[in-house]
Design an enzyme around this catalytic site. Structure first.
Site, PDB file in Angstrom:
ATOM      1  N   SER A   7       1.058  -1.087  -0.151  1.00  0.00           N
ATOM      2  CA  SER A   7      -0.153   0.073   0.196  1.00  0.00           C
ATOM      3  C   SER A   7       0.839   1.755   0.034  1.00  0.00           C
ATOM      4  O   SER A   7       1.712   1.570   0.810  1.00  0.00           O
ATOM      5  CB  SER A   7      -0.907  -0.284   1.541  1.00  0.00           C
ATOM      6  OG  SER A   7      -1.473   0.985   1.407  1.00  0.00           O
ATOM      7  N   HIS A  32      -1.213  -1.135  -4.465  1.00  0.00           N
ATOM      8  CA  HIS A  32      -1.980  -0.668  -3.527  1.00  0.00           C
ATOM      9  C   HIS A  32      -2.087  -0.087  -3.776  1.00  0.00           C
ATOM     10  O   HIS A  32      -1.423   0.655  -3.092  1.00  0.00           O
ATOM     11  CB  HIS A  32      -2.408  -1.898  -2.454  1.00  0.00           C
ATOM     12  CG  HIS A  32      -4.181  -0.965  -1.892  1.00  0.00           C
ATOM     13  ND1 HIS A  32      -4.612  -2.020  -2.097  1.00  0.00           N
ATOM     14  CD2 HIS A  32      -3.705  -1.316  -0.635  1.00  0.00           C
ATOM     15  CE1 HIS A  32      -5.879  -2.026  -2.136  1.00  0.00           C
ATOM     16  NE2 HIS A  32      -5.416  -0.863  -0.605  1.00  0.00           N
ATOM     17  N   ASP A  34      -4.604   3.496  -2.707  1.00  0.00           N
ATOM     18  CA  ASP A  34      -5.658   4.182  -1.378  1.00  0.00           C
ATOM     19  C   ASP A  34      -6.328   5.432  -1.396  1.00  0.00           C
ATOM     20  O   ASP A  34      -5.699   6.414  -0.530  1.00  0.00           O
ATOM     21  CB  ASP A  34      -5.594   3.802   0.462  1.00  0.00           C
ATOM     22  CG  ASP A  34      -5.087   2.138   0.638  1.00  0.00           C
ATOM     23  OD1 ASP A  34      -5.727   1.677  -0.217  1.00  0.00           O
ATOM     24  OD2 ASP A  34      -3.608   2.016   1.174  1.00  0.00           O
ATOM     25  N   MET A  36      -8.759   8.463  -0.488  1.00  0.00           N
ATOM     26  CA  MET A  36      -9.312   8.499   0.804  1.00  0.00           C
ATOM     27  C   MET A  36     -10.425  10.064   0.545  1.00  0.00           C
ATOM     28  O   MET A  36      -9.492  11.540   0.309  1.00  0.00           O
ATOM     29  CB  MET A  36      -9.028   8.548   2.278  1.00  0.00           C
ATOM     30  CG  MET A  36      -8.333   7.312   2.621  1.00  0.00           C
ATOM     31  SD  MET A  36      -7.508   6.926   3.623  1.00  0.00           S
ATOM     32  CE  MET A  36      -6.883   5.912   4.164  1.00  0.00           C
ATOM     33  N   HIS A  65      -8.412   0.944  -4.119  1.00  0.00           N
ATOM     34  CA  HIS A  65      -9.134   0.747  -3.425  1.00  0.00           C
ATOM     35  C   HIS A  65      -9.849   2.636  -2.949  1.00  0.00           C
ATOM     36  O   HIS A  65      -9.367   2.994  -2.137  1.00  0.00           O
ATOM     37  CB  HIS A  65      -8.624   0.675  -2.231  1.00  0.00           C
ATOM     38  CG  HIS A  65      -9.102   0.543  -0.630  1.00  0.00           C
ATOM     39  ND1 HIS A  65      -8.530  -0.111   0.406  1.00  0.00           N
ATOM     40  CD2 HIS A  65     -10.749  -0.116  -0.608  1.00  0.00           C
ATOM     41  CE1 HIS A  65      -9.339   0.167   1.151  1.00  0.00           C
ATOM     42  NE2 HIS A  65     -10.894  -0.281   0.978  1.00  0.00           N
ATOM     43  N   MET A  67     -12.166   4.997  -1.487  1.00  0.00           N
ATOM     44  CA  MET A  67     -13.054   4.705  -0.012  1.00  0.00           C
ATOM     45  C   MET A  67     -13.780   5.712   0.083  1.00  0.00           C
ATOM     46  O   MET A  67     -13.096   7.385   1.346  1.00  0.00           O
ATOM     47  CB  MET A  67     -12.167   4.193   1.091  1.00  0.00           C
ATOM     48  CG  MET A  67     -11.632   3.641   0.918  1.00  0.00           C
ATOM     49  SD  MET A  67     -10.100   2.723   2.358  1.00  0.00           S
ATOM     50  CE  MET A  67      -9.058   3.097   0.985  1.00  0.00           C
ATOM     51  N   MET A 136     -11.927  -5.630   4.783  1.00  0.00           N
ATOM     52  CA  MET A 136     -11.133  -5.181   5.840  1.00  0.00           C
ATOM     53  C   MET A 136     -10.513  -5.663   6.958  1.00  0.00           C
ATOM     54  O   MET A 136     -11.892  -6.200   8.422  1.00  0.00           O
ATOM     55  CB  MET A 136     -11.541  -4.338   5.988  1.00  0.00           C
ATOM     56  CG  MET A 136     -11.778  -2.747   4.753  1.00  0.00           C
ATOM     57  SD  MET A 136     -10.322  -2.094   4.042  1.00  0.00           S
ATOM     58  CE  MET A 136      -9.283  -0.921   5.885  1.00  0.00           C
ATOM     59  N   ASP A 174      -7.206  -6.252   4.029  1.00  0.00           N
ATOM     60  CA  ASP A 174      -6.298  -5.798   4.138  1.00  0.00           C
ATOM     61  C   ASP A 174      -6.511  -4.904   5.420  1.00  0.00           C
ATOM     62  O   ASP A 174      -7.265  -4.541   5.896  1.00  0.00           O
ATOM     63  CB  ASP A 174      -7.028  -4.107   2.915  1.00  0.00           C
ATOM     64  CG  ASP A 174      -5.987  -2.795   2.944  1.00  0.00           C
ATOM     65  OD1 ASP A 174      -5.192  -2.450   3.198  1.00  0.00           O
ATOM     66  OD2 ASP A 174      -7.298  -2.075   1.831  1.00  0.00           O
TER      67      ASP A 174
END
Ligand code: DX5
Ligand code: ZN
Length: 215
Positions: A7, A32, A34, A36, A65, A67, A136, A174
């Site tokens: 990540s 990966h 992330d 947000m 990913h 979020m 998660m 994750d």
């Protein structure tokens, strides 16, 4: 042997190119990434602009990913930024089936992420439509948290749901994965391990990746 997905949330963004080169020269399978939004999770990370720079450095799978709320507004932007797969949160999508169809129609693999409190059984009616479940094992929003032990039972239950129906869906786990708990997570049925702090805060990240790869 599981796929390893470092990540980049834990990377050093002042030396992003060096960190991407390190991953490219390592045994890492996926990047990966992330995203947000400060709404679905209490933190803000980065978006398509930074992801486009990162994907331009690699031929590896770029696993994004999300979020974020209202992911349908941004799926096209992440596809243009070079995402190979796009994962949306079960808890963030009112029309999950339509979100998944949109992602697939844009030519990306489609994933669904579930928070620690969401039962895997709720995936039953979407499982045949997706390529990946991101389970998660921490509450999303931050790297460096501790693995929630109950996740092991969820991985095993999800594995059974997938194999009972002979589906082709990867289980990605994750959050909070380290060299001590990774074997147990793989034994429970994980196909892909995401790791941020364990890799990037170690003295030799490429070596840590190869150690995870050997488990
Ligand atoms: C958390 C992110 C994770 C996180 C993992 O919200 O989805 O991908 O970066 O970091 P570690 O491995 O440090 O828990
Ligand atoms: Zn993640």
């Amino acid at each position: 042997m599981a796929l390893i997905a470092p990540s980049l949330l834990s990377a050093n963004f002042l030396q992003l190119r060096e960190d991407c080169t390190m991953l490219n020269n390592s045994e890492a399978d996926w990047f990966h990434l992330d995203v947000m939004d400060g709404r679905f999770v209490p933190n803000i990370s980065f978006g398509p602009m930074i992801i486009k720079f990162i994907t331009s450095t690699t031929h590896k799978v770029c696993d994004v990913h999300l979020m974020i709320e209202e992911p349908e507004k941004y799926a096209g932007a992440f596809q243009e930024a070079g995402a190979t797969s796009l994962t949306v949160h079960f808890e963030a999508c009112k029309h999950l089936h339509s979100n998944i169809q949109q992602i697939k129609s844009l030519g990306m693999k489609a994933g669904v992420a579930i928070n620690p409190h969401t039962p895997v059984a709720l995936l039953q009616d979407i499982l045949a439509d997706i390529d990946l479940v991101c389970l998660m094992s921490v509450n999303p929003g931050f790297g460096g948290q501790s693995f929630i032990p109950h996740s092991i039972e969820k991985i095993a239950a999800l594995k059974k749901m997938i194999s009972d129906r002979d589906l082709n869906v990867l289980i990605e786990v994750d959050g909070g994965i380290n060299l001590e708990n990774a074997s147990l997570i793989i034994a429970a049925g994980a196909d892909v391990l995401v790791a941020g702090n364990t890799i990037f805060k170690s003295a030799d990240p490429a070596f840590t990746i190869s150690q995870l790869k050997k488990l």
